[in-house]
Design an enzyme around this catalytic site. Sequence first.
Site, PDB file in Angstrom:
ATOM      1  N   ASN A  88     -32.822 -16.824 -26.290  1.00 25.96           N
ATOM      2  CA  ASN A  88     -33.409 -16.884 -27.628  1.00 25.96           C
ATOM      3  C   ASN A  88     -34.624 -17.800 -27.535  1.00 25.96           C
ATOM      4  OD1 ASN A  88     -34.048 -17.259 -30.304  1.00 25.96           O
ATOM      5  ND2 ASN A  88     -32.195 -18.434 -30.810  1.00 25.96           N
ATOM      6  N   LYS A 120     -36.824 -18.397 -29.673  1.00 25.41           N
ATOM      7  CA  LYS A 120     -37.162 -19.023 -30.963  1.00 25.41           C
ATOM      8  C   LYS A 120     -38.666 -18.923 -31.231  1.00 25.41           C
ATOM      9  CE  LYS A 120     -33.150 -21.976 -30.432  1.00 25.41           C
ATOM     10  NZ  LYS A 120     -32.463 -23.186 -30.818  1.00 25.41           N
ATOM     11  N   HIS A 156     -28.049 -16.629 -36.920  1.00 26.64           N
ATOM     12  CA  HIS A 156     -28.229 -17.855 -36.138  1.00 26.64           C
ATOM     13  C   HIS A 156     -28.174 -19.049 -37.091  1.00 26.64           C
ATOM     14  CE1 HIS A 156     -30.053 -20.977 -33.706  1.00 26.64           C
ATOM     15  NE2 HIS A 156     -29.783 -20.235 -32.643  1.00 26.64           N
ATOM     16  N   GLU A 174     -29.863 -21.612 -37.323  1.00 32.15           N
ATOM     17  CA  GLU A 174     -31.177 -22.044 -37.841  1.00 32.15           C
ATOM     18  C   GLU A 174     -31.621 -21.145 -38.998  1.00 32.15           C
ATOM     19  OE1 GLU A 174     -33.205 -22.179 -34.060  1.00 32.15           O
ATOM     20  OE2 GLU A 174     -32.028 -23.944 -33.515  1.00 32.15           O
ATOM     21  N   GLU A 187     -21.661 -20.686 -31.535  1.00 29.28           N
ATOM     22  CA  GLU A 187     -22.649 -21.738 -31.292  1.00 29.28           C
ATOM     23  C   GLU A 187     -22.374 -22.911 -32.230  1.00 29.28           C
ATOM     24  OE1 GLU A 187     -26.503 -20.101 -29.497  1.00 29.28           O
ATOM     25  OE2 GLU A 187     -26.663 -19.840 -31.651  1.00 29.28           O
ATOM     26  N   GLY A 241     -29.568 -27.431 -29.032  1.00 32.70           N
ATOM     27  CA  GLY A 241     -30.772 -28.227 -28.781  1.00 32.70           C
ATOM     28  C   GLY A 241     -30.532 -29.713 -28.648  1.00 32.70           C
ATOM     29  N   SER A 259     -26.838 -25.778 -25.880  1.00 38.50           N
ATOM     30  CA  SER A 259     -27.159 -26.619 -24.727  1.00 38.50           C
ATOM     31  C   SER A 259     -26.577 -26.103 -23.410  1.00 38.50           C
ATOM     32  CB  SER A 259     -26.718 -28.071 -24.998  1.00 38.50           C
ATOM     33  OG  SER A 259     -27.464 -28.599 -26.084  1.00 38.50           O
TER      34      SER A 259
HETATM   35  C1  PEP Z   1     -29.616 -21.445 -29.647  1.00 35.62           C
HETATM   36  O1  PEP Z   1     -30.365 -21.865 -30.504  1.00 35.62           O
HETATM   37  O2  PEP Z   1     -29.160 -20.298 -29.730  1.00 35.62           O
HETATM   38  C2  PEP Z   1     -29.276 -22.318 -28.552  1.00 35.62           C
HETATM   39  C3  PEP Z   1     -28.147 -22.137 -27.955  1.00 35.62           C
HETATM   40  O3  PEP Z   1     -30.177 -23.326 -28.254  1.00 35.62           O
HETATM   41  P1  PEP Z   1     -30.049 -24.394 -27.051  1.00 35.62           P
HETATM   42  O4  PEP Z   1     -29.622 -23.629 -25.816  1.00 35.62           O
HETATM   43  O5  PEP Z   1     -31.415 -24.958 -26.909  1.00 35.62           O
HETATM   44  O6  PEP Z   1     -29.024 -25.369 -27.461  1.00 35.62           O
END
Ligand code: PEP
Length: 249
Positions: free
Chosen positions: A10, A12, A95, A97, A165, A171, A211
């Site tokens: 992703n 973003k 997601h 976000e 998630e 992040g 992460s």
């Molecule tokens: C995400 O936003 O889907 C995600 C998993 O981000 P990160 O790997 O940066 O934590």
Amino acid sequence: MSRTMLIAGNWKMNGLTADGEALARAVAAGSTGVGCDLLVCPPSVQIGSVGQVLSGTPLALGAQDCHAAEGGAHTGDISAEMLADMGCGFVIVGHSERRADHGETDAAVQAKALAAYRAGLIAVVCVGETEAERDAGQADAVVAGQIGGSLPNDATAANTVIAYEPVWAIGTGRTPTAEDVQAIHSHIRATVSASHGAEMANKVRLLYGGSVKPGNAAELMALADVDGALVGGASLVAEDFLSIAANCS
Ligand code: PEP
């Protein structure tokens, strides 16, 4: 039950056209011999250029969001049909976000997943608890509620991927323990079994996201109910994304 693992990137809201093309080129070049499905989800304005780079490669192309409607007066939005027309096979919906920044409810996420099915796309439906919810011992209930509200009745293992998630792991460089990830993935599978039947639950791919890095991917990808990863930050570095994917079996 053997499920083909999926490693999804992703991207973003990162990078300009040339960056996306270079990243896609590097991921495609290094993907020979990877033993699982690979998916990249660039920013929507780069779907065309990245799609051209990926044309003829085994990498799948996806989007990060779609509108629920097929078309009409929805300024700034993009329909699932438009994404399919641009060569997407997948779309991420719900997601955290999007849920946080745009107030997307479970019902809105479900409508987007239905739009994905209508357009022939695979919906990557995201769920996950906040840190406060986990600390309050509510993670299982929150995630079960999101599954109940976001997953359409029409969801099948063929048209849907579920991504767990935890919001607090995205992040941040923090992850749940491997035991906690396995426990909640097993809980998600049981929840899906209760709502959609055992066959769907056994076949649907459950991704872990939050992460995931080259250094922790081996442990996470080895868990019985983890069928791949949704990767944010590390998907922006081809070497890191491919190193995560090297843990596929
Ligand atoms: C995400 O936003 O889907 C995600 C998993 O981000 P990160 O790997 O940066 O934590």
